[in-house]
Design a protein around this motif. Structure first.
Motif, PDB file in Angstrom:
ATOM      1  N   PRO A 185     -23.019  18.625  71.081  1.00 45.20           N
ATOM      2  CA  PRO A 185     -23.863  18.011  70.048  1.00 45.20           C
ATOM      3  C   PRO A 185     -24.280  18.971  68.936  1.00 45.20           C
ATOM      4  O   PRO A 185     -24.393  18.571  67.779  1.00 45.20           O
ATOM      5  N   ALA A 186     -24.504  20.245  69.271  1.00 45.97           N
ATOM      6  CA  ALA A 186     -24.965  21.199  68.262  1.00 45.97           C
ATOM      7  C   ALA A 186     -23.824  21.759  67.430  1.00 45.97           C
ATOM      8  O   ALA A 186     -23.812  21.636  66.203  1.00 45.97           O
ATOM      9  N   SER A 187     -22.834  22.369  68.084  1.00 44.79           N
ATOM     10  CA  SER A 187     -21.811  23.093  67.324  1.00 44.79           C
ATOM     11  C   SER A 187     -20.747  22.183  66.726  1.00 44.79           C
ATOM     12  O   SER A 187     -20.160  22.520  65.691  1.00 44.79           O
ATOM     13  N   PHE A 188     -20.468  21.041  67.349  1.00 46.14           N
ATOM     14  CA  PHE A 188     -19.430  20.163  66.813  1.00 46.14           C
ATOM     15  C   PHE A 188     -20.009  19.167  65.813  1.00 46.14           C
ATOM     16  O   PHE A 188     -19.545  19.064  64.681  1.00 46.14           O
ATOM     17  N   ASP A 189     -21.007  18.428  66.226  1.00 42.78           N
ATOM     18  CA  ASP A 189     -21.621  17.438  65.328  1.00 42.78           C
ATOM     19  C   ASP A 189     -22.820  17.981  64.553  1.00 42.78           C
ATOM     20  O   ASP A 189     -23.299  17.337  63.613  1.00 42.78           O
ATOM     21  N   ARG A 190     -23.351  19.127  64.994  1.00 43.36           N
ATOM     22  CA  ARG A 190     -24.423  19.838  64.287  1.00 43.36           C
ATOM     23  C   ARG A 190     -25.710  19.025  64.163  1.00 43.36           C
ATOM     24  O   ARG A 190     -26.485  19.187  63.246  1.00 43.36           O
ATOM     25  N   GLY A 218     -24.686  30.611  75.638  1.00 43.16           N
ATOM     26  CA  GLY A 218     -25.994  31.228  75.589  1.00 43.16           C
ATOM     27  C   GLY A 218     -27.165  30.270  75.486  1.00 43.16           C
ATOM     28  O   GLY A 218     -27.175  29.182  76.062  1.00 43.16           O
ATOM     29  N   THR A 219     -28.165  30.694  74.720  1.00 41.53           N
ATOM     30  CA  THR A 219     -29.388  29.917  74.624  1.00 41.53           C
ATOM     31  C   THR A 219     -29.183  28.587  73.905  1.00 41.53           C
ATOM     32  O   THR A 219     -29.914  27.629  74.167  1.00 41.53           O
ATOM     33  N   LEU A 220     -28.176  28.514  73.012  1.00 39.34           N
ATOM     34  CA  LEU A 220     -27.898  27.231  72.359  1.00 39.34           C
ATOM     35  C   LEU A 220     -27.445  26.212  73.398  1.00 39.34           C
ATOM     36  O   LEU A 220     -27.956  25.082  73.442  1.00 39.34           O
ATOM     37  N   GLY A 221     -26.489  26.593  74.244  1.00 40.52           N
ATOM     38  CA  GLY A 221     -26.033  25.684  75.289  1.00 40.52           C
ATOM     39  C   GLY A 221     -27.146  25.320  76.250  1.00 40.52           C
ATOM     40  O   GLY A 221     -27.272  24.162  76.672  1.00 40.52           O
ATOM     41  N   ALA A 222     -27.984  26.313  76.602  1.00 41.22           N
ATOM     42  CA  ALA A 222     -29.095  26.047  77.520  1.00 41.22           C
ATOM     43  C   ALA A 222     -30.096  25.074  76.890  1.00 41.22           C
ATOM     44  O   ALA A 222     -30.614  24.180  77.572  1.00 41.22           O
ATOM     45  N   PHE A 223     -30.370  25.236  75.602  1.00 40.23           N
ATOM     46  CA  PHE A 223     -31.270  24.314  74.910  1.00 40.23           C
ATOM     47  C   PHE A 223     -30.725  22.894  74.944  1.00 40.23           C
ATOM     48  O   PHE A 223     -31.468  21.927  75.210  1.00 40.23           O
ATOM     49  N   GLU A 224     -29.428  22.730  74.703  1.00 42.67           N
ATOM     50  CA  GLU A 224     -28.827  21.398  74.738  1.00 42.67           C
ATOM     51  C   GLU A 224     -28.943  20.782  76.129  1.00 42.67           C
ATOM     52  O   GLU A 224     -29.193  19.580  76.269  1.00 42.67           O
ATOM     53  N   ILE A 225     -28.774  21.603  77.148  1.00 45.88           N
ATOM     54  CA  ILE A 225     -28.920  21.106  78.515  1.00 45.88           C
ATOM     55  C   ILE A 225     -30.347  20.620  78.753  1.00 45.88           C
ATOM     56  O   ILE A 225     -30.573  19.566  79.373  1.00 45.88           O
ATOM     57  N   GLU A 226     -31.326  21.363  78.255  1.00 46.02           N
ATOM     58  CA  GLU A 226     -32.722  20.925  78.392  1.00 46.02           C
ATOM     59  C   GLU A 226     -32.948  19.585  77.697  1.00 46.02           C
ATOM     60  O   GLU A 226     -33.660  18.712  78.220  1.00 46.02           O
ATOM     61  N   GLN A 227     -32.348  19.409  76.531  1.00 42.63           N
ATOM     62  CA  GLN A 227     -32.504  18.147  75.811  1.00 42.63           C
ATOM     63  C   GLN A 227     -31.824  16.999  76.550  1.00 42.63           C
ATOM     64  O   GLN A 227     -32.352  15.879  76.599  1.00 42.63           O
TER      65      GLN A 227
END
Length: 401
Positions: A185-190, A218-227
């Motif tokens: 969701p973050a890096s592909f669709d931003r 890293g923390t970006l992937g971990a943040f997405e998992i939390e969401q």
């Protein structure tokens, strides 16, 4: 009770020998060897180790080139890049053999090794529409009675960045897909929130489960998992959501990992890892010890992402153990559990395991016990689906529903 088939001299992990009686495709009785029940047909397993059928929790039936012409791997121009790999895949698919032929090749390979349950991601996005899903749905129907297959509507080209994809995901579920997927969701669709709005919106409208690809580190992937976990709890979907790959869990501090593991356990979000080479991957034991369900799959088999893969979930357990530094028997059994019982839990399979009332889906192989099977990966296996022999020595023996 009259049974349909009686399997004699089955050795379970731990050494106990049993007879297994099957009625209407289910295990109807498990008895000691000195109390054989009556059966219409008798099959002597000759003290082979009998284990539940393997659970292939993450594969791509539409994009494999197994059985097709060899395609040399194209490396990314500047490290791993999902966008570039997707572009390479589109180029290769345009020159590949028909999708149904390649999907059958891959299914025969997986069943031959002992897979009886599968979850496949199938491209559904603005680049291909519903064509790939329609093809794989037809193939799934052909293989009824040989393997049970869940299909995930997978937006390989993104959701927000691929026009029309939100509507296509809705239609895919109506057409017959079992789950809805997502992709970085973050890096592909931003846009994490809008991406998850679509994924969980489809899931909520149709009452289906979720399985999201997440490569972000890293923390970006971990943040997405939390969401993702927060959405899961808010919608009461505990136990019905999976995150595939979750590389970021292998790339964060131990303290942060413990926090995320607790979040995952409380939300019932499962983690799929295939322990890919040259990539960080989720620490299996740390997650399992925290109460997280960890499962596995072969993922890509000889496709545009890498040239490896043999469809063997037992060998995948070996890879999980080897890359995790598993050596003692308890750890080797944990690796095996990831490709069997934990996979069944993540996929929410009904009637799984070697127990009375379960589906008679099992594999007979030459090993003393599970730890030896994980390290030796014995060949010459016999694969049974609903109590019927479907593969032997790596080859299919029948294709009837």
């Amino acid at each position: 009770m009259a049974f349909d088939t009686l399997f004699l001299n089955a050795r379970f992990d731990g050494g106990a020998r049993h007879h297994i009686a099957v009625k209407d495709g289910r295990i109807a009785a498990i008895t000691s060897v000195d109390q054989p029940p009556a059966g219409a047909e008798t099959i002597d397993l000759k003290d082979a180790l009998v284990v539940p059928g393997y659970v292939e929790g993450h594969i791509h039936l539409d994009t494999s080139f197994y059985g097709d012409a060899w395609r040399p791997h194209k490396p990314c121009t500047d490290g791993f890049n999902v966008h570039e790999r997707v572009a390479f895949q589109a180029e290769n698919m345009a020159e590949a053999a028909p999708m149904d032929v390649r999907a059958r090749n891959q299914l025969d390979l997986c069943i031959g090794h002992g897979t009886t349950q599968m979850r496949s991601h199938v491209m559904v996005d603005g680049s291909v529409g519903l064509k790939s899903l329609e093809t794989i749905l037809r193939v799934r129907e052909e293989y009824k009675g040989l393997i049970d297959i869940q299909l995930v509507a997978f937006p390989q080209s993104g959701i927000l960045s691929s026009p029309g994809t939100p509507q296509l995901l809705d239609e895919a579920i109506r057409l017959g897909a079992d789950l809805v997927g997502g992709l970085d969701p973050a890096s592909f669709d931003r846009d994490v929130e809008r991406h998850l709005d679509v994924v969980f919106g489809v899931a909520n409208r149709h009452g289906v489960d979720v399985d999201i690809h997440l490569h972000d580190m890293g923390t970006l992937g971990a943040f997405e998992i939390e969401q993702i976990a927060a959405r899961t709890r808010a919608l009461g979907m505990e136990g019905r959501v999976a995150v595939s790959h979750a590389y970021g869990l292998g790339d964060i501090s131990p303290d942060y990992l413990r926090k995320i593991a607790d979040v995952l356990a409380r939300s019932g979000v499962a983690i799929m890892t295939n322990a890919p080479g040259a990539r960080p991957f989720p620490p299996i034991l740390a997650l399992r010890n925290a109460g997280v369900t960890v499962f596995s799959g072969n993922d890509n088999i000889r496709d545009s992402w890498w040239p490896y893969g043999d469809g063997d979930m037992l060998r995948r357990a070996t890879t999980l153990g080897y890359r995790s530094g598993f050596n003692i028997d308890e750890e080797l059994r944990a690796a095996f559990d990831v490709v069997t019982a934990s996979g069944a839990k993540a996929l929410r399979l009904e009637g799984y395991g070697l127990r009375i009332g379960a589906k008679a889906d099992f594999v007979a192989l030459d090993a003393e016990h599970v730890p030896e099977a994980v390290v030796a990966v014995p060949q010459g296996r016999s694969v049974y689906k609903d109590g019927r022999l479907v593969a032997a020595n790596g080859r299919m023996v029948g294709k009837s529903g």
